[in-house]
Write an enzyme that holds these catalytic residues in place. Structure first.
Site: not given
Ligand SMILES: *Cc1c(COP(=O)(O)O)cnc(C)c1O
Length: 399
Positions: A200
């Site tokens: 992210k």
């Molecule tokens: C990565 C992601 C998540 C999950 O995030 P985590 O921190 O791994 O739980 C949720 N929604 C979207 C759109 C994502 O790309």
């Protein structure tokens, strides 16, 4: 392979090219020094670093409070539980997103209702939201996603669903740095859930944060992320603090550690610089891929700001190769790509536990057939981007 063939393979231009990863996680020297400091401090789980990270991230997005959690998915579940809906209540969400939000809905004892998306933006339109809600006779809440970092008008979406903003939870896993019109994502709906997963925009490795303007809601979240205890467990160890606590709600174990928060704080310090670079990379892709037959570039938001978590093109039928063959071809040249996302109705478990419109989800299907996410992170240099674009042009000219 004969030795001759081997020599040819080794000298082939594709073999000598550098690799361009889809997304890399870089934990810099400042973050590593901060982790050392925490590890040497004698306190490594939720503590002062987490409190500081919560304050700094909330300030960044203009929210009153931030509550750090173990993941965005856990944050969505906790926020939905905090809405206090009846068991089995329906929650609207886009069909074209990561499965985590749908799982968070079912974990909270609620039922996901899938909404189709506009094939151009891969986001639900107000008309689609209206149709999906009417088909099930109303929903109690909604999870909104800003796919790839492209802003969705949260207020308009809520209105189309017949909901107030207090019944909206944002899955902002892609949207740290997204603005809806002039507002930062993070202070618009009841609860905004960010992810600090390894790929992210702000990467810790794992972790999340829920931001909200509702102080009472934030206090409840702070308790429910740590077993539902009435007092943060770590405070019990402070000088003069009492060891007594009560458990007032059925909580999760979903706290963030000081080690993670230390990385997050260091990443946050360089976040604006990183975001500016992501925008430059997106602009360079736009410029270099412009005019390539069969490659449709991602739309720009008409208002607000894109966070450029993803740079997703559409591989149209006019292109020389279908999407999957193009992915293979790029992989052979050392270029990593990905597909965001497999629509939820195509996943076995979710297809059985989500409400799917009778007319199907043609918009989500159209996106899924053609979407291709190109390498994008703040550490890409211009040569990396040029290499990806050259590979696309050369492949496109093959026919
Ligand atoms: C990565 C992601 C998540 C999950 O995030 P985590 O921190 O791994 O739980 C949720 N929604 C979207 C759109 C994502 O790309």
């Amino acid at each position: 392979m004969t030795s001759n063939a081997l020599a040819v393979a080794i000298s082939a231009p594709t073999e000598s090219r550098r690799r361009v990863a889809f997304a890399r996680t870089v934990i810099g020297p400042e973050a590593r020094a901060a982790v050392d400091r925490v590890l040497a401090s004698g306190w490594v789980t939720t503590g002062q670093e987490v409190l500081d990270f919560e304050r700094e991230l909330a300030d960044k997005v203009g929210a009153a409070r931030g509550v750090a959690v173990s993941s965005c998915t856990a944050g969505i579940e906790l926020a939905l539980r905090g809405l206090g809906l009846e068991s089995g209540a329906r929650v609207l969400m886009s069909a074209d997103t990561f499965c985590g939000a749908a799982s968070a809905i079912t974990h909270a004892g609620l039922v996901p209702v899938l909404c189709d998306v506009d094939p151009r933006t891969a986001l639900p339109t107000e008309a689609m939201i209206h149709t999906a809600v009417r088909a099930v006779g109303g929903v109690s809440a909604m999870v909104v996603v800003h796919l790839g970092g492209h802003p969705l008008d949260v207020e308009a979406a809520a209105a189309a669903a017949g909901l107030g903003l207090d019944r909206v939870v944002e899955d902002a896993a892609h949207a740290l740095g997204t603005d809806v019109a002039s507002r930062h994502v993070g202070s618009i709906s009841r609860a905004t859930c960010f992810s600090f997963y390894a790929t992210k925009n702000l990467a810790i490795g794992e972790g999340g944060m829920v931001t909200t303007d509702d102080e009472e809601f934030a206090d409840e979240l702070a308790s429910s992320r740590l077993h539902g205890m009435s007092r943060d467990a770590w405070r019990r160890y402070l000088p003069g603090a009492t060891w007594r606590y009560d458990v007032t709600v059925d909580g999760l174990k979903a706290n963030l550690t000081d080690v993670q928060a230390a990385i997050g704080r260091a990443q946050l310090k360089k976040f604006d610089v990183d975001q500016a670079r992501r925008a430059q990379v997106a602009a360079r892709y736009d410029a270099l891929l412009h005019g390539l037959d069969g490659i449709e570039l991602p739309p720009r938001p008409t208002v607000g700001r894109h966070a450029w978590h993803l740079y997703a093109v559409r591989v149209r039928p006019e292109f020389a190769l279908p999407r999957d063959r193009l992915m293979e071809r790029l992989a052979a040249r050392g270029i990593g790509t990905s597909v965001h996302f497999i629509p939820l109705h195509r996943l076995t478990w979710h297809s059985r536990h989500c409400v799917i419109p009778e007319a199907g989800l043609p918009g989500a299907e159209a996106v899924f057939a053609e979407t291709l996410s190109l390498p994008l992170d703040q550490n890409l240099n211009d040569d990396d981007v040029d290499e990806v674009c050259t590979a696309l042009w050369e492949t496109g000219e093959e026919r």
